[in-house]
Scaffold this active site. Structure first.
Site, short mmCIF file in Angstrom:
data_model
loop_
_atom_site.label_atom_id
_atom_site.label_comp_id
_atom_site.label_asym_id
_atom_site.label_seq_id
_atom_site.Cartn_x
_atom_site.Cartn_y
_atom_site.Cartn_z
N GLU A 150 20.72 -58.09 -20.58
CA GLU A 150 21.02 -56.70 -20.27
C GLU A 150 22.02 -56.06 -21.23
O GLU A 150 23.05 -55.55 -20.81
CB GLU A 150 21.53 -56.57 -18.82
N GLU A 245 12.35 -62.43 -14.22
CA GLU A 245 13.04 -62.12 -12.95
C GLU A 245 12.18 -61.22 -12.06
O GLU A 245 12.62 -60.19 -11.57
CB GLU A 245 14.40 -61.44 -13.20
O1 9MR Z 1 20.53 -62.52 -7.95
C1 9MR Z 1 21.87 -62.47 -8.46
C2 9MR Z 1 22.85 -62.19 -7.32
O2 9MR Z 1 22.91 -63.30 -6.43
C3 9MR Z 1 24.22 -61.91 -7.90
O3 9MR Z 1 25.11 -61.51 -6.86
C4 9MR Z 1 24.13 -60.84 -8.96
C5 9MR Z 1 25.48 -60.55 -9.54
O4 9MR Z 1 25.46 -59.64 -10.55
O5 9MR Z 1 23.23 -61.24 -9.98
C6 9MR Z 1 21.93 -61.39 -9.51
O6 9MR Z 1 21.03 -61.74 -10.57
C7 9MR Z 1 20.89 -60.79 -11.63
C8 9MR Z 1 20.54 -61.55 -12.91
O7 9MR Z 1 21.53 -62.51 -13.16
C9 9MR Z 1 20.39 -60.62 -14.08
N1 9MR Z 1 19.43 -59.57 -13.83
C10 9MR Z 1 19.62 -58.83 -12.57
C11 9MR Z 1 19.70 -59.82 -11.40
C12 9MR Z 1 19.80 -59.05 -10.08
O8 9MR Z 1 21.01 -58.31 -10.04
#
Ligand code: 9MR
Length: 325
Positions: A150, A245
């Protein structure tokens, strides 16, 4: 004699009683030669029997949902907590699945010590140490790393890169730096043209970029119609691509109509990968609706009872080259 007869009868009983059933659908098999993956989470891995059952049988690649993020794995300078991530890696090995590493350079989930008070030189040293230490620890165990996560701005084309500690300290050198330390990539749509140009420029400059991951956190009914074309143009640059994802947010009641649309959306995304020779995997971001990062979106292919939803069958159909539901 009598005893052994009894034993045999007891052993046979369950089979005799079991209803004749169709061959189970195993998505990891149907996906071949691609991988079918999920974000795995140690909170549930061995604590929810039905989750464990699905996650042990259906997937051929896992991404740790949080366990390899900087704040978790290097919470203090040069002090690494590999335990939870190791648990997922061992689990993956035990079920014959591969691993995606997630992630090295991201503006979020950083520990307090990685902050703007570090000089560019200090941050550079920290980044290099972070990447090389983790890659050394997992040498030979990770199929692909999301080196960069990102980093393209949502405000493109006005702005190319997101404003975060990496771009503040390193400017446009941030991404090449991470890739050079790791030799490896990740990102996604309106961003896509910008990313495409950045990737093309990197390759022309000899930056060691191998692959682009497309997150695909979509809203019901809004899978871009250009997804396959988009994957293809990156593949045509000589890059591998992956769906990293995937989830589809219903944003409302999960009634039959919504579930049918969701199935169609999953089919479209998986089919886009199947139609792209260099697309190596499709990973869903979680497994079942009760354990998703989106609490009420019914976003995943299994419901809270770990029963397959229409989306599950649609994924199977897409991997098998069958038409959309
Ligand atoms: O699914 C993840 C969640 O448990 C966390 O709290 C969050 C924190 O930022 O990150 C989520 O995963 C993210 C991933 O690492 C990167 N792309 C977006 C995902 C959803 O937010």
């Amino acid at each position: 004699m009598k005893v052994s007869t009894l034993f045999a009868a007891a052993a046979l009983l369950p089979f005799a009683l079991a209803a004749p059933s169709a061959k189970p659908i195993i998505l990891r098999d149907l996906a071949k030669p691609r991988f079918f993956g999920a974000a795995a989470n140690t909170t549930f891995l061995f604590n929810d029997k039905n989750y464990t059952n699905v996650i042990s049988t259906q997937f051929s690649i896992f991404t740790p949902e949080n366990e390899m993020k900087w704040e978790s794995i290097e919470p203090e300078p040069d002090s690494f907590t590999f335990g939870p991530a190791d648990e997922i890696v061992r689990f993956a090995e035990s079920v014959g699945a591969k691993m995606r590493g997630h992630n090295f350079m991201w503006g979020n989930q950083l520990p307090p010590w990685v902050n703007a008070s570090l000089t560019a030189t200090e941050l550079d040293k920290a980044l290099k140490n972070h990447i090389t230490t983790i890659m050394d620890h997992y040498r030979g165990k990770i199929y692909a790393w999301d080196v960069i996560n990102e980093m393209i701005s949502d405000n493109t084309p006005n702005e190319t890169f997101k404003d975060n500690i990496w771009t503040q300290k390193f400017g446009e050198e941030a991404m090449p730096k991470a890739l050079a330390y790791a030799r490896g990539g990740q990102t996604a749509q309106a961003l896509s043209d910008t990313l495409y140009n950045v990737a093309k420029g990197f390759l022309a400059d000899g930056v060691p970029l191998d692959a682009i991951g497309f997150q695909c956190h979509f809203t019901l009914g809004q899978v871009p119609s250009t997804l396959q074309q988009n994957l293809q143009r990156f593949a045509d640059l000589g890059l591998d691509v992956a769906i990293t994802e995937l989830d589809i947010n219903i944003h409302g009641p999960a009634n039959a109509t919504a579930l049918a649309q969701q199935a169609q959306d999953y089919w479209t995304v998986v089919d886009a990968c199947v139609q792209t020779q260099r697309c190596v995997s499709v990973s869903v971001w979680g497994v079942s609706d009760d354990h998703s990062w989106i609490p009420n979106g019914a976003v995943l292919p299994w419901d809270a009872e770990k029963q397959p939803k229409p989306a599950f069958y649609a994924i199977a159909d897409a991997f098998e080259g069958k038409p959309e539901p």
